[in-house]
Design an enzyme around this catalytic site. Structure first.
Site, PDB file in Angstrom:
ATOM      1  N   ALA A  12       0.819  -1.217   0.000  1.00 24.82           N
ATOM      2  CA  ALA A  12       0.000   0.000   0.000  1.00 24.82           C
ATOM      3  C   ALA A  12       0.846   1.256   0.000  1.00 24.82           C
ATOM      4  CB  ALA A  12      -0.917  -0.016   1.224  1.00 24.82           C
ATOM      5  N   ALA A  13       2.131   1.131  -0.374  1.00 26.21           N
ATOM      6  CA  ALA A  13       2.994   2.322  -0.383  1.00 26.21           C
ATOM      7  C   ALA A  13       2.743   3.136  -1.648  1.00 26.21           C
ATOM      8  CB  ALA A  13       4.453   1.909  -0.304  1.00 26.21           C
ATOM      9  N   GLY A  14       3.103   4.391  -1.594  1.00 26.45           N
ATOM     10  CA  GLY A  14       3.002   5.213  -2.796  1.00 26.45           C
ATOM     11  C   GLY A  14       2.018   6.342  -2.622  1.00 26.45           C
ATOM     12  N   ARG A  18      -0.320   9.332  -9.715  1.00 20.86           N
ATOM     13  CA  ARG A  18      -1.035   9.065 -10.959  1.00 20.86           C
ATOM     14  C   ARG A  18      -2.525   9.349 -10.809  1.00 20.86           C
ATOM     15  NH1 ARG A  18       0.889   3.354 -13.283  1.00 20.86           N
ATOM     16  NH2 ARG A  18       1.406   2.921 -11.120  1.00 20.86           N
ATOM     17  N   LYS A  25      -2.911   6.897  -2.680  1.00 21.74           N
ATOM     18  CA  LYS A  25      -3.832   6.170  -3.555  1.00 21.74           C
ATOM     19  C   LYS A  25      -4.794   5.244  -2.810  1.00 21.74           C
ATOM     20  CE  LYS A  25      -2.240   3.018  -6.607  1.00 21.74           C
ATOM     21  NZ  LYS A  25      -1.784   2.553  -7.947  1.00 21.74           N
ATOM     22  N   GLY A  83       9.646  -0.481  -6.237  1.00 22.03           N
ATOM     23  CA  GLY A  83       8.952  -1.546  -6.948  1.00 22.03           C
ATOM     24  C   GLY A  83       8.264  -2.539  -6.032  1.00 22.03           C
ATOM     25  N   LYS A 337     -28.256  16.846  11.797  1.00 24.47           N
ATOM     26  CA  LYS A 337     -26.864  16.507  12.135  1.00 24.47           C
ATOM     27  C   LYS A 337     -26.787  16.262  13.626  1.00 24.47           C
ATOM     28  CE  LYS A 337     -23.947  18.829  13.850  1.00 24.47           C
ATOM     29  NZ  LYS A 337     -23.063  19.824  14.453  1.00 24.47           N
ATOM     30  N   ASN A 363     -43.592  17.673  17.219  1.00 22.76           N
ATOM     31  CA  ASN A 363     -43.856  18.126  15.860  1.00 22.76           C
ATOM     32  C   ASN A 363     -43.099  19.427  15.626  1.00 22.76           C
ATOM     33  OD1 ASN A 363     -45.066  19.311  13.528  1.00 22.76           O
ATOM     34  ND2 ASN A 363     -46.760  17.884  13.783  1.00 22.76           N
ATOM     35  N   TYR A 373     -24.908  27.039  16.555  1.00 27.21           N
ATOM     36  CA  TYR A 373     -23.532  27.558  16.468  1.00 27.21           C
ATOM     37  C   TYR A 373     -23.552  29.062  16.675  1.00 27.21           C
ATOM     38  CZ  TYR A 373     -18.847  28.217  14.442  1.00 27.21           C
ATOM     39  OH  TYR A 373     -17.538  28.537  14.241  1.00 27.21           O
TER      40      TYR A 373
HETATM   41  C1  UD1 Z   1       1.276  -4.004 -11.119  1.00 27.43           C
HETATM   42  C2  UD1 Z   1       2.056  -5.201 -11.677  1.00 27.43           C
HETATM   43  C3  UD1 Z   1       1.417  -5.619 -12.975  1.00 27.43           C
HETATM   44  C4  UD1 Z   1      -0.041  -5.959 -12.760  1.00 27.43           C
HETATM   45  C5  UD1 Z   1      -0.800  -4.809 -12.079  1.00 27.43           C
HETATM   46  C6  UD1 Z   1      -2.147  -5.294 -11.614  1.00 27.43           C
HETATM   47  C7  UD1 Z   1       4.412  -5.118 -11.011  1.00 27.43           C
HETATM   48  C8  UD1 Z   1       5.780  -4.693 -11.374  1.00 27.43           C
HETATM   49  N1  UD1 Z   1       3.437  -4.811 -11.879  1.00 27.43           N
HETATM   50  O1  UD1 Z   1       1.433  -2.897 -12.019  1.00 27.43           O
HETATM   51  O2  UD1 Z   1       2.092  -6.767 -13.496  1.00 27.43           O
HETATM   52  O3  UD1 Z   1      -0.656  -6.268 -14.000  1.00 27.43           O
HETATM   53  O4  UD1 Z   1      -0.092  -4.355 -10.925  1.00 27.43           O
HETATM   54  O5  UD1 Z   1      -2.932  -4.238 -11.119  1.00 27.43           O
HETATM   55  O6  UD1 Z   1       4.227  -5.754  -9.994  1.00 27.43           O
HETATM   56  N2  UD1 Z   1       3.590  -0.617  -4.405  1.00 27.43           N
HETATM   57  C9  UD1 Z   1       4.344  -0.449  -3.268  1.00 27.43           C
HETATM   58  N3  UD1 Z   1       5.653  -0.141  -3.409  1.00 27.43           N
HETATM   59  C10 UD1 Z   1       6.263   0.008  -4.605  1.00 27.43           C
HETATM   60  C11 UD1 Z   1       5.474  -0.146  -5.773  1.00 27.43           C
HETATM   61  C12 UD1 Z   1       4.147  -0.455  -5.640  1.00 27.43           C
HETATM   62  O7  UD1 Z   1       3.853  -0.602  -2.159  1.00 27.43           O
HETATM   63  O8  UD1 Z   1       7.467   0.293  -4.631  1.00 27.43           O
HETATM   64  C13 UD1 Z   1       2.167  -0.975  -4.254  1.00 27.43           C
HETATM   65  C14 UD1 Z   1       1.218   0.142  -4.727  1.00 27.43           C
HETATM   66  O9  UD1 Z   1       0.731   0.880  -3.625  1.00 27.43           O
HETATM   67  C15 UD1 Z   1       0.079  -0.634  -5.365  1.00 27.43           C
HETATM   68  C16 UD1 Z   1       0.687  -1.970  -5.760  1.00 27.43           C
HETATM   69  O10 UD1 Z   1       1.915  -2.081  -5.076  1.00 27.43           O
HETATM   70  O11 UD1 Z   1      -0.968  -0.851  -4.454  1.00 27.43           O
HETATM   71  C17 UD1 Z   1       0.928  -2.092  -7.260  1.00 27.43           C
HETATM   72  O12 UD1 Z   1       1.778  -1.044  -7.695  1.00 27.43           O
HETATM   73  P1  UD1 Z   1       1.445  -0.202  -9.005  1.00 27.43           P
HETATM   74  O13 UD1 Z   1       2.475   0.841  -9.133  1.00 27.43           O
HETATM   75  O14 UD1 Z   1       0.043   0.234  -8.993  1.00 27.43           O
HETATM   76  O15 UD1 Z   1       1.695  -1.323 -10.127  1.00 27.43           O
HETATM   77  P2  UD1 Z   1       1.085  -1.382 -11.602  1.00 27.43           P
HETATM   78  O16 UD1 Z   1       1.858  -0.507 -12.485  1.00 27.43           O
HETATM   79  O17 UD1 Z   1      -0.381  -1.190 -11.564  1.00 27.43           O
HETATM   80 CA    CA Z   2      -1.821  -0.676  -9.940  1.00 29.61          CA
END
Ligand code: UD1
Ligand code: CA
Length: 452
Positions: A12-14, A18, A25, A83, A337, A363, A373
């Site tokens: 779940a990193a990143g 995009r 994300k 990656g 609310k 009513n 407020y």
């Molecule tokens: C990836 C796959 C691709 C596949 C697709 C399916 C790889 C290299 N590619 O591509 O083959 O078809 O998913 O949806 O595996 N993440 C990290 N750290 C990183 C990179 C990514 O935690 O360094 C996490 C992202 O948060 C994400 C997931 O891994 O939830 C996938 O990464 P993303 O960059 O979305 O890969 P895709 O280009 O979609």
């Molecule tokens: Ca993806």
């Protein structure tokens, strides 16, 4: 044989780059829940199932979301985003504990189900070393393509490395993979970053497994379960798929909807029996609707609990913290609310009821506003059971209206009103005989009548 154990690693990193967003994300919502919440909901749970979540540096919000949903989850920080294979190794310490299966799931595939992840792990019981979840993509661009010979999975080619011919392949990597726990670490550590992006691709695990003479298997899933989300268009597509699922589940559970395609539900919406939802209703997270209740068109409801045989809308807005008792009624252009409305209470038109407690069968007349407020803090309004609030009244909080009290229309009530008392705050009406005629004469003096 020792019982099988599993470790699931959710990547779940990143950032939301995009997605063109400052929000990570995996925190974007589908059906009112984060992408991460959906994935964590599908990850194996219970005895023998360990869970690890890999987050980016400084992503406390992602970590918190993981802990909120699965308090037992261990979280790991991937310091640099190098990656998917690199991300898996951020959870090295969890892998070292040695589960029978290692399941890797991406945090951006929210439509995946627990059943599919279970199916993905099954080949491991039959001797496979790696099982890759795959799907036939309507548009494969961006996904890793599966290279197969007959039934044998040879390797996965990422989009950036694929030749034109390989790009035409529509069998794609869904992202989820199940490794035999005994060989997982050795395989993933062998992955190198010799590609155009300089990234460690988890998908390269397939070729490595092959090189080691081990067995890699494809498990196919439907595209609608494995769509990955890299941008807002894909987020919207996933939402559509999820809404279709939720609407079908609601209809199957007996909810009446004459135009289900216009009704938006949240993943956690709860329905009793014989609930009716009219067209164009939006339901956000945390809503429960009990037996026999009708939600009329164009209503918007979030974090609210609605009793039996109640009626909401049309054009009602229920904001977080609203509790509506059995048989209560919220009519058109009413906003609530943090308000509890006891059984049989009615707010039929054009009102704001916030930070309030409304007793049974009270009513509330049209145009009543709780003035909660004062520009500094929020204050509470209490309205007793059976009270009658005349139209266009302002209740200046903090204020208490007693049981059975009666407020005359147009009042601005700023002092407590005892039980069964009446209160009126309004200037005396003045009447001047002939006054209207005199005004007309004054206004038209020296002017010709307009239509002459
Ligand atoms: C990836 C796959 C691709 C596949 C697709 C399916 C790889 C290299 N590619 O591509 O083959 O078809 O998913 O949806 O595996 N993440 C990290 N750290 C990183 C990179 C990514 O935690 O360094 C996490 C992202 O948060 C994400 C997931 O891994 O939830 C996938 O990464 P993303 O960059 O979305 O890969 P895709 O280009 O979609
Ligand atoms: Ca993806």
């Amino acid at each position: 044989m020792a019982p099988r154990s599993s470790l699931t690693i959710v990547l779940a990193a990143g950032e939301g780059t995009r997605m063109r967003s400052s929000i990570p994300k995996v925190l974007h919502p589908v059906a009112g829940q984060s992408l991460l919440a959906h994935v964590l909901g599908a990850a194996p749970n219970g005895a023998g199932a360990a869970l690890a979540v890999v987050v980016g540096p400084g992503q406390e919000a992602v970590e918190q979301e993981a802990k909120r949903l699965r308090p037992e989850a261990a979280t790991f920080v991937q310091r640099e985003r190098l990656g998917t294979a690199h991300a898996v190794l951020a959870a090295r310490d969890a892998i070292r504990r040695g589960a029978s299966d290692l399941l890797v799931v991406f945090g951006d595939t929210p439509l995946i189900s627990a059943a599919t992840l279970k199916r993905l792990r099954e080949p491991l019981n039959k001797g496979a070393d790696l099982a890759v979840l795959a799907f036939r993509a309507a548009d494969p661009s961006g996904y890793g393509r599966l290279l197969v010979q007959g039934n044998r999975l040879i390797s996965i080619r990422e989009q950036a490395e694929a030749t034109a011919e390989e790009r035409a392949i529509n069998l794609c990597n869904a992202g989820a993979m199940a490794f035999d726990g005994r060989t997982a670490m050795a395989v993933i550590e062998k992955i190198r970053n010799a590609n155009s992006k300089g990234e460690y691709y988890l998908s390269d695990a397939v070729a490595i497994v092959r090189d080691l003479g081990l067995e890699a298997i494809v498990v196919e899933a439907n595209e609608d379960e494995v769509r990955g989300i890299n941008n807002k268009a894909q987020l919207a597509e996933a939402e559509q798929v999820m809404q279709a699922r939720l609407r079908k589940a609601a209809l199957d559970a007996g909810v009446t909807m004459i135009a289900p395609d216009t009704v938006y539900l949240a993943a956690d919406t709860k329905f009793g029996d014989d609930v009716t939802i009219e067209p164009y209703v939006v339901i956000g997270p945390g809503v429960s609707i009990s037996d026999g209740t009708v939600i009329h068109s164009f209503s918007h409801i979030v974090q609210s609990s609605i009793g039996k045989n109640a009626s909401v809308g049309p054009f009602a807005r229920m904001r977080p913290g609203t509790t509506l008792g059995d048989g209560a009624k919220i009519g058109n252009f009413v906003e609530t609310k943090a308000a509890i409305l006891e059984a049989g209470a009615k707010v039929n038109h054009l009102s704001y009821v916030g930070d309030a407690h409304v007793g049974a069968k009270a009513n509330i007349g049209a145009g009543t506003i709780t003035c909660n407020y004062d520009g500094f803090g929020k204050h509470k309004t209490e309205i007793g059971a059976g009270a009658f609030i005349g139209t266009n009244s302002s209740l200046v909080a903090p204020v208490k209206i007693g049981n059975g009290a009666y407020i005359g229309s147009g009042s601005v009530i700023s002092r407590d009103v005892p039980d069964d008392a009446s209160a009126l705050e309004r200037n005396e009406q003045t009447i001047r005989e002939g006054g209207a005629r005199r005004i007309r004469e004054r206004k038209t003096r020296g002017n010709k009548p307009k239509d002459a």
